[in-house]
Design a protein around this motif. Structure first.
Motif, PDB file in Angstrom:
ATOM      1  N   ARG A 786      39.246  40.970  52.006  1.00  0.00           N
ATOM      2  CA  ARG A 786      39.121  39.371  52.409  1.00  0.00           C
ATOM      3  C   ARG A 786      37.587  39.289  51.807  1.00  0.00           C
ATOM      4  O   ARG A 786      36.562  39.902  52.060  1.00  0.00           O
ATOM      5  N   HIS A 787      37.276  38.027  50.998  1.00  0.00           N
ATOM      6  CA  HIS A 787      36.214  37.406  50.837  1.00  0.00           C
ATOM      7  C   HIS A 787      36.044  36.216  51.482  1.00  0.00           C
ATOM      8  O   HIS A 787      36.925  35.378  51.668  1.00  0.00           O
ATOM      9  N   PRO A 788      34.697  35.933  52.139  1.00  0.00           N
ATOM     10  CA  PRO A 788      34.467  34.848  53.218  1.00  0.00           C
ATOM     11  C   PRO A 788      34.421  33.804  52.490  1.00  0.00           C
ATOM     12  O   PRO A 788      34.693  32.536  53.275  1.00  0.00           O
ATOM     13  N   GLU A 789      34.162  33.547  51.083  1.00  0.00           N
ATOM     14  CA  GLU A 789      33.910  32.379  50.717  1.00  0.00           C
ATOM     15  C   GLU A 789      34.939  31.695  49.357  1.00  0.00           C
ATOM     16  O   GLU A 789      35.050  30.767  49.178  1.00  0.00           O
ATOM     17  N   ARG A 790      36.008  32.755  49.218  1.00  0.00           N
ATOM     18  CA  ARG A 790      36.862  32.543  48.062  1.00  0.00           C
ATOM     19  C   ARG A 790      38.115  33.360  48.541  1.00  0.00           C
ATOM     20  O   ARG A 790      38.122  34.239  48.965  1.00  0.00           O
ATOM     21  N   THR A 791      39.419  32.892  47.410  1.00  0.00           N
ATOM     22  CA  THR A 791      40.380  33.646  47.422  1.00  0.00           C
ATOM     23  C   THR A 791      40.115  34.818  46.619  1.00  0.00           C
ATOM     24  O   THR A 791      39.698  34.875  45.123  1.00  0.00           O
ATOM     25  N   LEU A 792      40.386  36.079  46.807  1.00  0.00           N
ATOM     26  CA  LEU A 792      40.394  37.444  45.923  1.00  0.00           C
ATOM     27  C   LEU A 792      41.622  37.192  44.914  1.00  0.00           C
ATOM     28  O   LEU A 792      42.689  37.017  45.146  1.00  0.00           O
ATOM     29  N   THR A 793      41.244  37.801  43.879  1.00  0.00           N
ATOM     30  CA  THR A 793      42.189  38.262  42.729  1.00  0.00           C
ATOM     31  C   THR A 793      42.830  39.564  42.924  1.00  0.00           C
ATOM     32  O   THR A 793      42.204  40.274  43.409  1.00  0.00           O
ATOM     33  N   ASP A 794      43.994  39.809  42.305  1.00  0.00           N
ATOM     34  CA  ASP A 794      44.414  41.113  42.442  1.00  0.00           C
ATOM     35  C   ASP A 794      43.627  42.123  41.573  1.00  0.00           C
ATOM     36  O   ASP A 794      43.580  43.366  42.103  1.00  0.00           O
ATOM     37  N   GLU A 795      42.966  41.600  40.523  1.00  0.00           N
ATOM     38  CA  GLU A 795      42.121  42.530  39.872  1.00  0.00           C
ATOM     39  C   GLU A 795      40.866  43.048  40.623  1.00  0.00           C
ATOM     40  O   GLU A 795      40.658  44.327  40.864  1.00  0.00           O
ATOM     41  N   GLU A 796      40.326  42.274  41.464  1.00  0.00           N
ATOM     42  CA  GLU A 796      39.262  42.699  42.408  1.00  0.00           C
ATOM     43  C   GLU A 796      39.763  43.483  43.451  1.00  0.00           C
ATOM     44  O   GLU A 796      39.143  44.649  43.809  1.00  0.00           O
ATOM     45  N   VAL A 797      40.988  43.410  44.136  1.00  0.00           N
ATOM     46  CA  VAL A 797      41.397  44.217  45.357  1.00  0.00           C
ATOM     47  C   VAL A 797      41.898  45.526  44.540  1.00  0.00           C
ATOM     48  O   VAL A 797      41.624  46.617  45.151  1.00  0.00           O
ATOM     49  N   THR A 798      42.417  45.682  43.356  1.00  0.00           N
ATOM     50  CA  THR A 798      42.892  46.954  42.615  1.00  0.00           C
ATOM     51  C   THR A 798      41.772  47.582  42.443  1.00  0.00           C
ATOM     52  O   THR A 798      41.732  48.854  42.327  1.00  0.00           O
ATOM     53  N   GLU A 799      40.579  47.110  41.805  1.00  0.00           N
ATOM     54  CA  GLU A 799      39.282  47.805  41.598  1.00  0.00           C
ATOM     55  C   GLU A 799      38.645  48.322  42.869  1.00  0.00           C
ATOM     56  O   GLU A 799      38.464  49.716  42.815  1.00  0.00           O
ATOM     57  N   ALA A 800      38.559  47.532  43.885  1.00  0.00           N
ATOM     58  CA  ALA A 800      38.232  48.228  44.995  1.00  0.00           C
ATOM     59  C   ALA A 800      39.052  49.420  45.605  1.00  0.00           C
ATOM     60  O   ALA A 800      38.673  50.418  46.120  1.00  0.00           O
TER      61      ALA A 800
END
Length: 818
Positions: A786-800
């Motif tokens: 989760r990001h405290p200030e915006r909605t995460l994208t699938d790409e960001e989650v997949t990378e992490a």
């Protein structure tokens, strides 16, 4: 201290001040009076009478028919059953119409056909505690002295027309452990003058010096600053005068003989304990004061053999110990009916030494109680002279000239400076200069004016405990009147009270554990040496810690201070299970005591610990479920709850351990990350099966933690954060790793690799089976991003998430399970 109102009137005129009023004045002045009982418990019309004749009752073997002169003008016929009645005796006579304690009224009666015109009385029938009477007076009639006036009211004869002031003294008012001390206090409260004994004026020269018959020496001046003695020859042992017996009984002291009674009487009068030795039994005519030697034995006056130790102070003659200094005399120098010459002792013994000896031997006496409080050290010689004068008067003795003494008789007075301004500022009053000077005068304090409205005050030796000028201010407040001090609001800066950090944490721990269904136990701080040695690995940094033995243990089971808490909880669990309470969940927060020394030369270290114990069922059976036994994860879960509350979850790690007396495969050591490195804080696990059997327990899970490290690690500041406004993304994964890989290590690796987007990671399943192989297991983990200030994208989650998989593969050889 029991104070006779009539005796007190020997020293001060109390006319117009009834006992109850005096008690109120003393209580208001700071000396609490518990009660003011009357010595007369309901006796009326009882007089002193003479038994003129005694005849056997014609129809009763145990009854006598007596002719009695009660001063009524005619002889009375009284039937009496007392075994000691005899013609020629003077006894208390209850005449017709008399009343005795308990509402018992005397009427004309016939006993076995013979008329009885009254009753001859015993002490008990008069309401007197016969246990305080001489032994010969404890059975049968109370025999009065031969010179008692016939017809005189028995209340006057036995001083029953008196009231007793029962003083409840605080330690700083030991001056009131004497009649003279109470008289000084009464004089100060009432402003009335005192009339005090002056024994030195009553001594008569014998023409022979006591120093020719007696020598005195002190071997330890620190424990005996002053020892004095007088020699009285030619005494005749017998009963003391009735007036003295009455006063002793009123004070709660049993009369014995004239010599012993005089020493007790003067002790009550002056507060200075005295002791009388039979001079013929003091070998060599020499008295030496010294500490006891190892192995010495003394049989005290109570007939008991006392094993002495080197710290105990003795009075000895040229051959043997003859008394325990300040506590009790020896049987080998006791005054008996055959005694002719007396050595009378008056000394100043160290209060601490007397207290230690008295406590260790379990031997409390009126003398030791006064020496412990160091009652007026300035009255040693005055009390000695007073007792010598009384022995000459009431025992027929001759007092040899001079006092034989050793040590310093002088006592340095306490001198304090104080000014009127400080007194008024401290009390919030406006007391005048003249009133304060009047108070000093009434108290008997010597004052010298050093400046305008300032004094140098010399405190008399009878008043101990004066060290600072505030002690003088208290005296002014007492005599001025506490109720005269005005009520004022508090001025100046104020500080809001608060709990310390450690107190706050302990309070929160108790609340959390109680809400988790665990009961708090309060156990003894002392255990047996065997129990103290059960868990050596829990001694923390002091693995060589030795149990600290008690000097005087209650028993072997309670003989050493505990170094760990768990043995006490095990005893509590066993106690409960023996009484059919099988499901036990206990915790204790308490101190343990560590020292590496066998014989203590410095204070041991004191550490606060938390101990936890679970045994039996976590959940009881019900109609819709079976009972669930407590296990390792229940204990660990409770600890995790605590760590989560204090924000320490990420700083705590568990690793397998095998401490002594724990189950080798079901125990973990807890490590806490601190600023200066990692530190072990305790263990959680199952007890070793052998220890469980020893305590007759089933599977038992325990934990014990050091709290000092938690105090250091916890941030007591309350931090707030907003509720999340943006959605989270959950990703689960299952990896196959070796069985030796801990789930906590996988979670730690995930947190390191995922970065700041990861909100949480936890293990939710572990699987082992033939399909994976004997040395493999599948661990399923849940991750939340989760990001405290915006909605995460699938790409960001997949990378992490890919970084997580790579980290697990590189660090543990993990394979993603499909």
């Amino acid at each position: 201290m029991n104070v006779s109102y009539k005796w007190l009137q020997d020293y001060i005129d109390l006319s117009g001040i009834e006992p109850a009023k005096l008690a109120e004045m003393m209580t208001r002045g700071g000396i609490e009076i518990d009660s003011v009982p009357s010595r007369n418990l309901g006796v009326t019309q009882v007089v002193a009478g003479l038994v003129k004749t005694k005849e056997k009752h014609p129809d009763a073997d145990k009854l006598s028919v007596c002719t009695v002169d009660a001063g009524t003008g005619e002889d009375l016929q009284i039937v009496c059953g007392a075994p000691n009645v005899a013609a020629g005796l003077k006894v208390p006579v209850a005449i017709i119409g008399a009343e005795l304690p308990g509402g018992f009224k005397i009427k004309r009666a016939k006993l076995r056909g013979v008329e009885s015109q009254g009753m001859l009385c015993s002490a008990k029938e008069l309401g007197i505690n016969d246990k305080l009477l001489p032994k010969e007076q404890q059975e049968g009639l109370y025999i009065l002295p031969a010179d008692t006036e016939i017809g005189r009211d028995i209340l006057e004869v036995l001083a029953l027309d008196d009231s007793i002031l029962e003083l409840d003294l605080t330690p700083n008012r030991s001056d009131c452990l004497s009649m003279l001390g109470v008289a000084y206090e009464t004089s100060a409260l009432t402003g009335r003058p005192l009339t005090l004994p002056n024994p030195a004026m009553e001594l008569v020269s014998s023409g022979e010096w006591a120093a020719d018959r007696l020598k005195v020496s002190i071997g330890n001046p620190e424990l005996c600053a002053h020892y004095s003695a007088r020699y009285i020859r030619g005494v005749k042992i017998g009963p003391s005068p009735l007036w003295m017996q009455n006063r002793l009984i009123a004070a709660g002291v049993r009369p014995i003989s004239n010599i012993v009674d005089i020493t007790n009487y003067v002790m009550l009068e002056y507060g200075q304990p005295l002791h009388a030795f039979d001079a013929a039994k003091v070998a060599g005519g020499a008295i030496h004061v010294r500490p006891a030697r190892e192995g010495e034995i003394l049989v005290t006056l109570d007939g008991k053999e006392r094993n002495l130790e080197p710290h105990m102070l003795l009075i000895t003659d040229a051959e043997k110990p003859i008394a325990l200094a300040g506590v009790m005399g020896g049987l080998n120098s006791e005054v008996t009916d055959d005694t002719v010459d007396i050595i009378l002792e008056s000394a100043r013994f160290d209060g601490g030494s007397v207290r230690r000896t008295s406590r260790q031997l379990g031997l409390r006496s009126e003398a030791s109680a006064r020496f412990e409080k160091e009652v007026d050290p300035g009255r040693v010689l005055e009390a000695l002279d007073r007792a010598a004068v009384l022995m000459a008067k009431y025992a027929g003795g001759e007092v040899l000239d001079g006092v034989v003494e050793a040590g310093a008789a002088n006592v340095e007075p306490v001198v304090l400076k104080i000014g009127l301004e400080r007194i008024n500022k401290f009390l919030g009053t406006e007391i005048s200069l003249s009133e304060v000077e009047t108070i000093w005068s009434r108290l008997g304090f010597h004052t010298v004016k050093t400046a305008d409205e300032e004094w140098q005050v010399t405190v008399p030796s009878r008043r101990n405990g004066f060290n600072h000028d505030v002690d003088l201010i208290e005296e002014v407040a007492r005599l001025h009147g506490y109720d005269e001090i005005p009520t004022t609001l508090i001025e100046g800066p104020t500080t809001i009270g608060a709990l310390t950090k450690s107190q706050t944490i302990r309070r929160e721990l108790r609340k959390l554990l109680s809400s988790a269904g665990v009961y708090e136990a309060i156990c003894y701080n002392v255990v047996s040496p065997a129990r103290a040695a059960l868990f050596p690995n829990l001694n923390g940094s002091l693995e060589g810690a030795k149990p600290i033995p008690l000097a005087m243990p209650m028993s072997e089971e309670r003989s050493v201070l505990r170094t760990v808490l768990l043995p006490s909880l095990l005893e509590a669990a066993a106690y409960n299970q023996a009484r059919k309470t099988n499901d036990v969940a206990l915790f204790e927060i308490a101190n343990v005591f560590h020292s590496a020394e066998t014989t203590l030369t410095k204070l041991p270290s004191e550490k606060t610990r938390l101990a936890l114990l679970l045994t039996g069922n976590r959940a009881a059976s019900a109609w819709n479920r079976a009972a669930v036994k407590a296990d390792f994860y229940d204990a660990k879960g409770i600890l995790d709850l605590l760590f989560e509350r204090f924000g320490l979850t990420d700083r705590i790690s568990y690793k397998a351990a095998q401490p002594e007396n724990f189950h080798p495969g079901r125990t973990a050591e807890l490590t806490l990350e601190l600023a200066n490195g990692s530190r072990s804080i305790g263990y959680v696990g199952q007890l070793h099966p052998d220890l469980q059997r020893e305590f007759d327990l089933g599977d038992t899970f325990v934990a014990e933690l050091e709290l000092a490290e938690l105090y250091e690690a916890v941030d007591a500041t309350i931090k707030y954060r907003t509720l999340p406004r943006y959605p989270s993304v959950a990703r689960d994964l299952a990896v196959v790793v070796g069985t030796e890989v801990a789930g906590g290590a996988l979670v730690a690796a995930i947190k390191e690799a995922a970065g700041e987007l990861l909100e949480s990671a936890e293990v939710f399943d572990v699987y082992t089976g033939e399909r994976l192989g004997a040395d493999k297991k599948s661990v399923a983990l849940s991750t939340v991003y989760r990001h405290p200030e915006r909605t995460l994208t699938d790409e960001e989650v997949t990378e992490a998430h890919n970084r997580v998989l790579t980290k697990l593969e590189q660090s543990f050889g993990a394979e993603l399970r499909k």
